[in-house]
Enzyme design. Sequence first.
Site, short mmCIF file in Angstrom:
data_model
loop_
_atom_site.label_atom_id
_atom_site.label_comp_id
_atom_site.label_asym_id
_atom_site.label_seq_id
_atom_site.Cartn_x
_atom_site.Cartn_y
_atom_site.Cartn_z
N CYS A 293 0.21 3.57 2.99
CA CYS A 293 0.52 3.59 4.43
C CYS A 293 2.08 3.52 4.24
O CYS A 293 2.53 3.76 5.40
CB CYS A 293 0.42 1.91 3.88
SG CYS A 293 -1.32 0.86 4.35
N CYS B 52 0.69 -1.24 -0.15
CA CYS B 52 0.10 0.00 -0.04
C CYS B 52 0.92 0.53 0.31
O CYS B 52 1.70 1.49 0.91
CB CYS B 52 -0.83 0.27 1.16
SG CYS B 52 -1.46 1.56 1.38
#
Lengths: 108, 309
Positions: A33, A30
């Site tokens: 993230c 991600c």
Amino acid sequence: MVKAVTDNEFEQDVLNSRIPVLVDFWAPWCGPCRAVGPVIEDLGTEYEGRVAVLKMNVDDNPATAGKYNIRSIPTMILFRDGQVVDQIVGAVSKNNLKEIIEQKVLAE
Amino acid sequence: MKRFEAAVIGAGPAGIVAALYLARFGVKTALLEKSAPGGLLLQTFEVENYPGFPKGVKGYELADLLSEHLQSYANLSLVIGGVTELRREGKSLMLKVDGELLEAECVIICSGVGYRKLGLPGEDRLLGKGLSHCAMCDGHFFRGQKVGVVGGGNSALEESLHLSKMVSELHLIHRRDAFRAAPLYVDRIKSAGNVVMEYNSVVTALHGDDGLEGITLKRLTTGEEEFLPVRGLFVFIGFEPVVPFLPEEIGRDDRGFIITDAEMRASIPGVFAAGDIRSKLCRQIVTAAGDGATAAHAANSYLEQGHAH
């Protein structure tokens, strides 16, 4: 280094914690993230002893992400006394996160 | 108050390249970013058309490489904070960054674009709770489930291809009867096997309180509505400019993008714009990088020539 908490340790480290806890739900694939990662590390150092800052890899720990109905990452959940105080979805700045922590769990 | 010769707003590809070039010119530069460097790259799964990466590169990997390139310049500061105001004050430009004032002699706006919303009730509440603009980030949570994707352009089809590999069934919702995406993507999506084409259809309602439980689809040809039970809806219906801090007097086109000349000069002296925020034909990483370099050259000349715009 911010501790990586697992499904098995979640109750002890988060729900039974004596101080408020911020958990960063993330995964290696991600992009946003990865952007939040350094911010979480900084917060872990800044709030040491006052707020426990932890991270949880949702790939390896699907049970907790499911329990809290997480459908997007990064999601950060702020807990106090085992209860959800706030849930922040998406990459936000360090200042935003600090404001939320200060207002929701430290302002007393 | 912090003072810089140049301030660059937004650390996507345009802003990073602009800051890099300014740093190499020796200009004291602040690169302002509200969350983390990378811009929309951080939400892009695979980049296949950026030169130098013949096998493709993950969006976040390219973002990491771009920001790594900034690290060795002592005259460049990365400032994490959101810009809420930009105004001219005499010879200076004043910026409000997370409530604090910052002064610069020139500004390059690279604030980019954000995903356009559907404009339906409950959209903000359900974002991140089933409603998403990032298949790479959120697709994982819908493994083996039925999801919807809205859109018909390259982003919608590219993200659908990625999603179709993990979900059981994907409903691709498009208001027209043909996709405007590149034929390469259309061919790939048609052979995916688990993609249901919902042509001539729009989403008219989102259902669910704590999380998305389903959507209402309206068939534009018949006017009929039906309920589609999906816990995930991925929306890719275009972009809109990110400009909450812009002064009213800056020239913008009818869609809100900043109008510049070929040297990236906007209508306010000392203010330049680069990347997706600029009114232009082609919004790609490579054109953002090009804009950034041009804007840095023009801004450097502006500084050298004593603020002649």
